[in-house]
Design a protein around this motif. Structure first.
Motif, PDB file in Angstrom:
ATOM      1  N   PHE A  30      39.571 -52.659  -0.055  1.00  0.00           N
ATOM      2  CA  PHE A  30      38.789 -51.446  -0.247  1.00  0.00           C
ATOM      3  C   PHE A  30      38.828 -50.588   1.012  1.00  0.00           C
ATOM      4  N   ALA A  31      39.917 -49.896   1.220  1.00  0.00           N
ATOM      5  CA  ALA A  31      40.080 -49.087   2.423  1.00  0.00           C
ATOM      6  C   ALA A  31      39.414 -47.727   2.243  1.00  0.00           C
ATOM      7  N   SER A  32      38.749 -47.243   3.289  1.00  0.00           N
ATOM      8  CA  SER A  32      38.029 -45.974   3.187  1.00  0.00           C
ATOM      9  C   SER A  32      38.987 -44.790   3.094  1.00  0.00           C
ATOM     10  N   SER A  33      40.283 -45.015   3.363  1.00  0.00           N
ATOM     11  CA  SER A  33      41.250 -43.930   3.273  1.00  0.00           C
ATOM     12  C   SER A  33      41.604 -43.607   1.826  1.00  0.00           C
ATOM     13  N   ASP A  34      41.294 -44.515   0.897  1.00  0.00           N
ATOM     14  CA  ASP A  34      41.546 -44.248  -0.509  1.00  0.00           C
ATOM     15  C   ASP A  34      40.506 -43.248  -1.037  1.00  0.00           C
ATOM     16  N   THR A  35      40.810 -42.619  -2.127  1.00  0.00           N
ATOM     17  CA  THR A  35      39.904 -41.624  -2.691  1.00  0.00           C
ATOM     18  C   THR A  35      38.909 -42.282  -3.645  1.00  0.00           C
ATOM     19  N   PRO A  36      37.625 -42.265  -3.355  1.00  0.00           N
ATOM     20  CA  PRO A  36      36.636 -42.862  -4.252  1.00  0.00           C
ATOM     21  C   PRO A  36      36.623 -42.172  -5.616  1.00  0.00           C
ATOM     22  N   ARG A  37      36.500 -42.934  -6.671  1.00  0.00           N
ATOM     23  CA  ARG A  37      36.461 -42.401  -8.031  1.00  0.00           C
ATOM     24  C   ARG A  37      35.148 -41.689  -8.306  1.00  0.00           C
ATOM     25  N   ASN A  38      34.066 -42.198  -7.751  1.00  0.00           N
ATOM     26  CA  ASN A  38      32.734 -41.775  -8.177  1.00  0.00           C
ATOM     27  C   ASN A  38      32.075 -40.805  -7.210  1.00  0.00           C
ATOM     28  N   THR A  39      32.849 -40.221  -6.306  1.00  0.00           N
ATOM     29  CA  THR A  39      32.259 -39.271  -5.371  1.00  0.00           C
ATOM     30  C   THR A  39      33.047 -37.973  -5.374  1.00  0.00           C
ATOM     31  N   THR A  40      32.376 -36.877  -5.186  1.00  0.00           N
ATOM     32  CA  THR A  40      33.035 -35.576  -5.167  1.00  0.00           C
ATOM     33  C   THR A  40      33.131 -35.003  -3.760  1.00  0.00           C
ATOM     34  N   VAL A  41      32.455 -35.600  -2.811  1.00  0.00           N
ATOM     35  CA  VAL A  41      32.469 -35.100  -1.439  1.00  0.00           C
ATOM     36  C   VAL A  41      32.871 -36.227  -0.501  1.00  0.00           C
ATOM     37  N   LYS A  42      34.146 -36.326  -0.206  1.00  0.00           N
ATOM     38  CA  LYS A  42      34.624 -37.384   0.676  1.00  0.00           C
ATOM     39  C   LYS A  42      34.289 -37.024   2.114  1.00  0.00           C
ATOM     40  N   GLY A  43      33.841 -37.997   2.876  1.00  0.00           N
ATOM     41  CA  GLY A  43      33.537 -37.767   4.268  1.00  0.00           C
ATOM     42  C   GLY A  43      32.060 -37.640   4.562  1.00  0.00           C
ATOM     43  N   LYS A  44      31.228 -37.407   3.519  1.00  0.00           N
ATOM     44  CA  LYS A  44      29.792 -37.397   3.732  1.00  0.00           C
ATOM     45  C   LYS A  44      29.309 -38.809   4.040  1.00  0.00           C
ATOM     46  N   ASP A  45      28.210 -38.923   4.794  1.00  0.00           N
ATOM     47  CA  ASP A  45      27.619 -40.236   4.990  1.00  0.00           C
ATOM     48  C   ASP A  45      27.324 -40.826   3.627  1.00  0.00           C
ATOM     49  N   GLY A  47      29.680 -41.393   1.477  1.00  0.00           N
ATOM     50  CA  GLY A  47      30.832 -41.114   0.657  1.00  0.00           C
ATOM     51  C   GLY A  47      32.029 -41.989   0.968  1.00  0.00           C
ATOM     52  N   GLU A  48      32.155 -42.414   2.215  1.00  0.00           N
ATOM     53  CA  GLU A  48      33.303 -43.214   2.610  1.00  0.00           C
ATOM     54  C   GLU A  48      33.213 -44.649   2.103  1.00  0.00           C
ATOM     55  N   SER A  49      32.042 -45.233   2.121  1.00  0.00           N
ATOM     56  CA  SER A  49      31.868 -46.605   1.638  1.00  0.00           C
ATOM     57  C   SER A  49      30.490 -46.731   1.005  1.00  0.00           C
ATOM     58  N   PRO A  50      30.268 -46.017  -0.092  1.00  0.00           N
ATOM     59  CA  PRO A  50      28.927 -45.944  -0.679  1.00  0.00           C
ATOM     60  C   PRO A  50      28.419 -47.269  -1.222  1.00  0.00           C
ATOM     61  N   LYS A  63      24.163 -35.133  -6.113  1.00  0.00           N
ATOM     62  CA  LYS A  63      25.088 -34.000  -5.948  1.00  0.00           C
ATOM     63  C   LYS A  63      26.428 -34.431  -5.363  1.00  0.00           C
ATOM     64  N   TYR A  64      26.471 -35.627  -4.762  1.00  0.00           N
ATOM     65  CA  TYR A  64      27.723 -36.110  -4.196  1.00  0.00           C
ATOM     66  C   TYR A  64      28.485 -37.029  -5.146  1.00  0.00           C
ATOM     67  N   PHE A  65      27.811 -37.515  -6.182  1.00  0.00           N
ATOM     68  CA  PHE A  65      28.411 -38.510  -7.057  1.00  0.00           C
ATOM     69  C   PHE A  65      28.349 -38.070  -8.511  1.00  0.00           C
ATOM     70  N   LYS A  66      29.183 -38.672  -9.313  1.00  0.00           N
ATOM     71  CA  LYS A  66      29.225 -38.358 -10.744  1.00  0.00           C
ATOM     72  C   LYS A  66      28.149 -39.104 -11.520  1.00  0.00           C
ATOM     73  N   GLY A  67      27.406 -39.936 -10.826  1.00  0.00           N
ATOM     74  CA  GLY A  67      26.337 -40.681 -11.472  1.00  0.00           C
ATOM     75  C   GLY A  67      25.859 -41.798 -10.570  1.00  0.00           C
ATOM     76  N   ASN A  68      24.719 -42.352 -10.908  1.00  0.00           N
ATOM     77  CA  ASN A  68      24.167 -43.481 -10.166  1.00  0.00           C
ATOM     78  C   ASN A  68      24.558 -44.766 -10.899  1.00  0.00           C
ATOM     79  N   PRO A  69      25.458 -45.565 -10.338  1.00  0.00           N
ATOM     80  CA  PRO A  69      25.939 -46.755 -11.046  1.00  0.00           C
ATOM     81  C   PRO A  69      24.871 -47.819 -11.239  1.00  0.00           C
ATOM     82  N   TYR A  70      23.753 -47.708 -10.510  1.00  0.00           N
ATOM     83  CA  TYR A  70      22.706 -48.719 -10.589  1.00  0.00           C
ATOM     84  C   TYR A  70      21.594 -48.362 -11.570  1.00  0.00           C
TER      85      TYR A  70
END
Length: 252
Positions: A30-45, A47-50, A63-70
């Motif tokens: 799970f490298a932080s350089s990959d693009t997260p599926r569930n976030t729209t703003v990469k680089g926010k606190d 967002g890198e490893s939510p 506002k940063y995610f497409k939904g709350n997985p929990y």
């Protein structure tokens, strides 16, 4: 955590980091350089490893995610004895050290635990939830060392998010995890892999190499974890001629 997430993903169930990655990359480290599926703003606190963040933090990250997985989910947690957790973090492939020098170990633990205290860390998490962002110091190693009680309770520290029966212990996972799966009728199709993942190599140092002053730092930082999950605190690991320290929970 990674082993459990991948075990579930193999049968189409998303847990942990797999909420934030597509299938084709969730099966890789799970490298932080990959693009997260569930976030729209990469680089926010966050967002890198939510997946390192406590569930209650996501209440304010919509506002940063497409939904709350929990949201609406039954949660579970695997806790770990803080002493072995710190040693494991020291050998972490991403943010740890590759030195088997006792002095380096103790200096590293002191440096990490003095960067922020549990109260300050909680305030940072509240800031993320409330949209205040971070100040740049809330980085990966800090997320790896968040006290585990933050994941079990709401931000008030009292309201349970994780039921007691879903609070597992790393030291007894081979027994407790199948019981969890059986409660949800998942025991026939989710299995822990035999091979460990994301494990630091050539581990030589252990809890016995922690100085008394370092042990005190760990005790102070993770005091709530020791108390809530039934792990024994000690002043030092002078086990010469005595009873070896037990990492297992006493069942509290």
């Amino acid at each position: 955590g990674s082993a459990i997430a991948r075990a579930a993903l193999s049968v189409g169930v998303r847990w942990g980091a797999c909420h934030f990655y597509d299938e084709d990359i969730c099966d890789t480290p799970f490298a932080s350089s990959d693009t997260p599926r569930n976030t729209t703003v990469k680089g926010k606190d966050g967002g890198e490893s939510p997946w390192h963040l406590p569930p209650w933090v996501f209440e304010g990250l919509a506002k940063y995610f497409k939904g709350n997985p929990y949201e609406g989910a039954d949660l579970f947690i695997v806790t770990r004895n803080p002493y072995s957790r710190v040693i494991s973090e020291y050998y972490c492939p991403w943010v740890g050290k590759r030195s088997d020098d006792v002095k380096v170990l103790n200096h590293w633990v002191e440096e990490m635990l003095r960067k922020v205290n549990p109260e300050g860390l909680h305030r940072k998490l509240e800031g993320l939830r409330d949209g205040a962002g971070g100040d740049g110091s809330f980085i990966l190693h800090t997320k790896h060392l968040i006290p585990q009680v933050e994941y079990v309770f709401e931000s008030d520290g009292k309201t349970r998010l994780v039921p007691e029966e879903n609070t597992l212990h790393f030291e007894n996972l081979a027994v407790e995890f199948p019981k969890l799966l059986a409660r949800y009728s998942m025991d026939r199709w989710v299995q822990l892999p035999a091979k460990k993942v994301n494990v630091g190599k050539n581990k030589t140092l252990t809890h016995r190499d922690l100085y008394p002053a370092t042990v005190k730092l760990i005790n102070d930082f993770f005091r709530q974890d020791f108390e809530e999950f039934g792990y024994t605190m000690v002043d030092s690991f002078d086990e010469e001629g005595g009873t070896p320290y037990s990492f297992e929970s006493n069942g509290v």
